[in-house]
Design a protein around this motif. Sequence first.
Motif, PDB file in Angstrom:
ATOM      1  N   TRP A 209       6.199  32.517  -0.023  1.00  0.00           N
ATOM      2  CA  TRP A 209       6.817  31.196  -0.024  1.00  0.00           C
ATOM      3  C   TRP A 209       5.789  30.114   0.244  1.00  0.00           C
ATOM      4  N   TYR A 325      11.275  22.895  12.721  1.00  0.00           N
ATOM      5  CA  TYR A 325      12.162  22.099  13.573  1.00  0.00           C
ATOM      6  C   TYR A 325      13.275  21.453  12.772  1.00  0.00           C
ATOM      7  N   VAL A 328      15.652  24.139  13.170  1.00  0.00           N
ATOM      8  CA  VAL A 328      16.176  24.550  14.468  1.00  0.00           C
ATOM      9  C   VAL A 328      16.781  23.395  15.261  1.00  0.00           C
ATOM     10  N   HIS A 370      -2.111  25.449  14.075  1.00  0.00           N
ATOM     11  CA  HIS A 370      -2.019  26.749  14.742  1.00  0.00           C
ATOM     12  C   HIS A 370      -1.725  27.870  13.743  1.00  0.00           C
ATOM     13  N   HIS A 371      -1.419  27.518  12.516  1.00  0.00           N
ATOM     14  CA  HIS A 371      -1.255  28.552  11.488  1.00  0.00           C
ATOM     15  C   HIS A 371      -2.584  28.903  10.834  1.00  0.00           C
ATOM     16  N   PHE A 428      16.401  33.176  20.579  1.00  0.00           N
ATOM     17  CA  PHE A 428      15.436  32.096  20.481  1.00  0.00           C
ATOM     18  C   PHE A 428      14.423  32.165  21.611  1.00  0.00           C
ATOM     19  N   GLY A 432      10.491  32.137  21.081  1.00  0.00           N
ATOM     20  CA  GLY A 432       9.628  31.139  21.702  1.00  0.00           C
ATOM     21  C   GLY A 432       8.534  31.769  22.534  1.00  0.00           C
ATOM     22  N   ILE A 436       3.995  31.989  21.962  1.00  0.00           N
ATOM     23  CA  ILE A 436       2.853  31.631  22.813  1.00  0.00           C
ATOM     24  C   ILE A 436       1.652  32.525  22.505  1.00  0.00           C
ATOM     25  N   LEU A 438       0.961  33.739  19.725  1.00  0.00           N
ATOM     26  CA  LEU A 438       0.411  33.336  18.434  1.00  0.00           C
ATOM     27  C   LEU A 438      -0.320  32.006  18.526  1.00  0.00           C
ATOM     28  N   HIS A 448      -2.609  37.581  13.873  1.00  0.00           N
ATOM     29  CA  HIS A 448      -2.327  36.852  12.641  1.00  0.00           C
ATOM     30  C   HIS A 448      -2.175  37.798  11.455  1.00  0.00           C
ATOM     31  N   ASP A 449      -1.185  37.458  10.594  1.00  0.00           N
ATOM     32  CA  ASP A 449      -0.936  38.250   9.393  1.00  0.00           C
ATOM     33  C   ASP A 449      -0.528  39.690   9.669  1.00  0.00           C
ATOM     34  N   VAL A 453       3.878  38.521  13.574  1.00  0.00           N
ATOM     35  CA  VAL A 453       4.268  37.190  13.101  1.00  0.00           C
ATOM     36  C   VAL A 453       5.627  37.257  12.418  1.00  0.00           C
ATOM     37  N   THR A 460      12.979  33.436  15.650  1.00  0.00           N
ATOM     38  CA  THR A 460      13.306  32.009  15.734  1.00  0.00           C
ATOM     39  C   THR A 460      14.233  31.579  14.599  1.00  0.00           C
ATOM     40  N   ARG A 518       1.303  42.219   7.292  1.00  0.00           N
ATOM     41  CA  ARG A 518       2.475  41.761   6.559  1.00  0.00           C
ATOM     42  C   ARG A 518       2.130  41.569   5.090  1.00  0.00           C
ATOM     43  N   ARG A 519       3.179  41.389   4.274  1.00  0.00           N
ATOM     44  CA  ARG A 519       3.010  41.116   2.842  1.00  0.00           C
ATOM     45  C   ARG A 519       2.267  42.220   2.101  1.00  0.00           C
TER      46      ARG A 519
HETATM   47  C1  HEM Z   1       7.435  27.298  21.357  1.00  0.00           C
HETATM   48  C2  HEM Z   1       7.704  27.779  20.221  1.00  0.00           C
HETATM   49  C3  HEM Z   1       6.758  28.309  19.152  1.00  0.00           C
HETATM   50  C4  HEM Z   1       5.421  28.600  19.157  1.00  0.00           C
HETATM   51  C5  HEM Z   1       4.471  28.445  20.304  1.00  0.00           C
HETATM   52  C6  HEM Z   1       5.092  29.092  17.841  1.00  0.00           C
HETATM   53  C7  HEM Z   1       3.833  29.484  17.419  1.00  0.00           C
HETATM   54  C8  HEM Z   1       3.552  30.024  16.200  1.00  0.00           C
HETATM   55  C9  HEM Z   1       2.254  30.325  15.698  1.00  0.00           C
HETATM   56  C10 HEM Z   1       0.970  30.069  16.461  1.00  0.00           C
HETATM   57  C11 HEM Z   1       2.369  30.861  14.466  1.00  0.00           C
HETATM   58  C12 HEM Z   1       1.243  31.316  13.559  1.00  0.00           C
HETATM   59  C13 HEM Z   1       1.011  32.746  13.708  1.00  0.00           C
HETATM   60  C14 HEM Z   1       0.082  33.304  12.710  1.00  0.00           C
HETATM   61  O1  HEM Z   1       0.310  33.157  11.490  1.00  0.00           O
HETATM   62  O2  HEM Z   1      -0.919  33.922  13.132  1.00  0.00           O
HETATM   63  C15 HEM Z   1       3.736  30.891  14.158  1.00  0.00           C
HETATM   64  C16 HEM Z   1       4.245  31.360  12.973  1.00  0.00           C
HETATM   65  C17 HEM Z   1       5.511  31.057  12.542  1.00  0.00           C
HETATM   66  N1  HEM Z   1       6.503  30.457  13.281  1.00  0.00           N
HETATM   67 FE1  HEM Z   1       6.367  29.896  15.219  1.00  0.00          FE
HETATM   68  N2  HEM Z   1       6.205  29.093  17.075  1.00  0.00           N
HETATM   69  C18 HEM Z   1       7.229  28.601  17.841  1.00  0.00           C
HETATM   70  C19 HEM Z   1       8.497  28.396  17.443  1.00  0.00           C
HETATM   71  C20 HEM Z   1       8.947  28.583  16.155  1.00  0.00           C
HETATM   72  C21 HEM Z   1      10.209  28.158  15.667  1.00  0.00           C
HETATM   73  C22 HEM Z   1      11.239  27.412  16.464  1.00  0.00           C
HETATM   74  C23 HEM Z   1      10.280  28.541  14.391  1.00  0.00           C
HETATM   75  C24 HEM Z   1      11.400  28.354  13.388  1.00  0.00           C
HETATM   76  C25 HEM Z   1      12.595  27.965  13.601  1.00  0.00           C
HETATM   77  C26 HEM Z   1       9.054  29.189  14.046  1.00  0.00           C
HETATM   78  C27 HEM Z   1       8.754  29.697  12.807  1.00  0.00           C
HETATM   79  C28 HEM Z   1       7.571  30.261  12.455  1.00  0.00           C
HETATM   80  C29 HEM Z   1       7.259  30.752  11.141  1.00  0.00           C
HETATM   81  C30 HEM Z   1       8.159  30.692   9.926  1.00  0.00           C
HETATM   82  C31 HEM Z   1       5.976  31.284  11.192  1.00  0.00           C
HETATM   83  C32 HEM Z   1       5.218  32.033  10.100  1.00  0.00           C
HETATM   84  C33 HEM Z   1       4.879  31.281   8.905  1.00  0.00           C
HETATM   85  C34 HEM Z   1       4.151  32.132   7.895  1.00  0.00           C
HETATM   86  O3  HEM Z   1       3.003  32.468   8.118  1.00  0.00           O
HETATM   87  O4  HEM Z   1       4.731  32.443   6.845  1.00  0.00           O
HETATM   88  N3  HEM Z   1       8.259  29.218  15.161  1.00  0.00           N
HETATM   89  N4  HEM Z   1       4.465  30.371  15.232  1.00  0.00           N
END
Ligand code: HEM
Lengths: 625, 187
Positions: A209, A325, A328, A370-371, A428, A432, A436, A438, A448-449, A453, A460, A518-519
């Motif tokens: 995506w 967001y 969410v 952060h991604h 959730f 959340g 942290i 990640l 990562h990957d 993740v 979430t 993944r993937r």
């Molecule tokens: C305090 C809350 C959150 C933190 C600290 C956080 C942190 C992170 C980080 C650092 C990654 C990247 C990981 C990586 O690819 O190595 C990640 C991936 C992701 N997070 Fe979160 N996140 C939080 C909340 C959320 C929420 C609320 C959602 C959605 C409603 C969400 C959806 C995603 C998605 C979709 C990815 C992966 C995207 C992809 O690579 O395809 N996260 N998150």
Amino acid sequence: MPAIARAPIVQGLIFGIVGFLIGIAGTGLVRVAFLGRDGGDWWSTDLSWTIGYPVALVGWLIGVGGWRYWGREWFGGEVDQYEMKGWQRYFGFSPDHKVIGIQYVVTFTLLFLLSGLTVMLVRYELAQSGLQLFNNDTYNAAMSFHGITMVAVAVAILAGGFGNYVLPLQIGAQDMAFPRLNALTFWLVPPVAILLVTAVLMGGWETGWSAYPPLANLQTKPGQVLFNLAVITFGLVSILGAINFLVTVIYERAPGMTWGRLPIFTWGIFAASLIAFFFTQAFAAGLAMILFDRVLGTSFFNASGGGSAILYQHVFWFYSHPAVYVMVLPAFGLILEILSHLSRKPLFAYRWAVGGMIGIVALSGVVWAHHMFTSGMQDYLHAPFLVLTELISIPTGLIFLAAIGTIWAGRLWVNVPMLFALGFLFNFLMGGITGIYLADVPTDLFLHDTYFVVAHFHYTIMGGEIFALMAATYFWFPKMTGRMYSERLGQLHFWMMFIGFQLVFLPMFDVGIKGMNRRVADFPSAYDDFNLFITLSAFFLGASFIPFTWNLVVSWIRGPKAEANPYRASTLEWQVSSPPPEHNFPEIPEVVGPPYPYGQPDVRHVPGPAGAAGAPAGGGGGGGG
Amino acid sequence: MSAAAHAVAHSPEKRLRISRLGLWLFFLSESCLFGAFAAARFYMNGTYVPDDLNQILGLVLTSILLVSSLTAYRAETAIAHGNVAHGKLMILATMLLGLIFLGGVITEWSIAHFEPSEGYGTSFFSMTGLHASHVATGILFLGLAYMFAARGKYTPASHWGMTGVVMYWHFVDVVWVFFYPALYLTG
Ligand code: HEM
Ligand SMILES: [Cu+2]
């Protein structure tokens, strides 16, 4: 036959196809004229689609009613009044927000189920190492389709569906600020779905995506172009819808509905719209740049021409982090709403919860990288993005405290919506907390990957947003359909889904930590046991949607009639009949107090008999719990 | 100009404020799209500007666009005061200036010494192209406004269509006020 040919959708399709043909014919003529006999063909898949599709889109919009009910006016003509009644309203250009809300809910629920079925196939493939059902190409096609359709569902269904239906009612408005724009916005959705399905039928696309270049630039599959066009269209849906919500909340509130008296669900939609109307353009920009690279020969993401693939990741995540967001924030609002009504307590720390939402909006735009910790971006960006990301836990924490303070010592009515709301809180929190790890650069370099993740974002998004969606569906089902769902089937659905969900996604954290990527369609056989377990759990989780679908379809057709206010809830949407009359309120209501006046005998949201608004504590105790 | 079945009953003044806010939000939203392209320009090429870029042409085009904002403003004021004849004239003048601007962009493209596949060319062609497509849309809308004005549909009390088009025109100008230095003057 002629009657069918005059149906809006059929007309839309006819005009759309004609538009497409005009577009590609025009492109072909220009190509032949300019490239001459030696320059090649009149047809170039990328270019022909890129020109043909926008023309088709205009044709479709004209056909479904955009011209009859709106467009004519722009050219000095007279428009028709929209007069469809009954079920036919749902298949035309109705400007009624209640019709549009149901159009969104049904369309996106169908897309949700289709995408869910697709991922059952993906899980079947992943049950053991080696390739069984798919090859690498078809696996990518299925996985990419699942990813983008679920993202679209998560972005649009709560706001587009329930926001449209409920928000104008909650603020005491007759409709949205721009009713016809609202209809137009919804009718942009079917082309998105058609395009994505067509892309899969043409062989799919490889990039998931997120459409990262260089792969998105280099792969020759035409599906990539269709994907980009579909998602740009979907971005337009998101932007126009968000603008409509913002203006509606600002200008259409009933007398006395001050900002401090807005129901919290409305606040959630408002906050999400603040993000969506602005940031979505970045995704559109990134996808447009890919199209330019492919079709016009620019080199945004082409290193040999001076571009950079990392640039795409910046542009993409500048939208796609805030997008989480957009998913969410409406869910937060909804959950707080349900917790307050069904605990018979005022929302705890209302102002802080609103502040938390605004804080999330403010921070959402400064954490995207952060991604990209492993992408090769500048090292000095790591520390600031780590810190900023973790700052978001403060506003999020405020919302959580509001939720817990609300159920604290409340008398919970544990019916189906409440179960889903409580499930949301648990899931959730898991999402959340794992976020942290990640966001911390040292752990993310490792995680990562991986499936860690995948587990994080499913906790979430599916555990959060989709559980909230289920809560919303059951909670407002009686209001929207005028019928009651079956509580027992609903509870069965909840427990199957909740348990199934944990069994699918908890092990993914583990297998991710153990290094599974993944993937990928295939994986080392060392991960076989995990994956078989996850796949079996996934089938169980998938099966939980059988009672769901059965329950809602049967109840909608012949469920018992619902009262106007089955939950004895205080907000305005419950003070009108189920379903509400055509213009919502017989007369514009006046708001005199806070939205959740439970347990305070003298406080009212709207003037009215005790027992409706502001029912005494325990007033709903007849329920399941 | 609204006869929608579900149009909400508001005073004309409030309806106007609602429409204005909607349009403003749309501009803000679009500014993120333009901003992304401008950011990409600096990310890819820093502040590099080719020496042989035609600076005179750029300056002339910028001036033309700025003058067109003035005529657009005059058009709206005239309509708001019921002076339809002058309003029509000014709409035509604005359209003409817009067309000259578009002609200038095409000239620029045909005399440019760089390709779209080079770093600077990527930004130059995509940014001017994106902006020019907005100018073209604006000219079409101005044409519609002219038709409405000619048919006497605008009154001093009710001429939102005119106002909206002119707001859009100003917005597209402001975008150029950022794009022009980003593409021509940073070197
Ligand atoms: C305090 C809350 C959150 C933190 C600290 C956080 C942190 C992170 C980080 C650092 C990654 C990247 C990981 C990586 O690819 O190595 C990640 C991936 C992701 N997070 Fe979160 N996140 C939080 C909340 C959320 C929420 C609320 C959602 C959605 C409603 C969400 C959806 C995603 C998605 C979709 C990815 C992966 C995207 C992809 O690579 O395809 N996260 N998150
Ligand atoms: Cu993120």
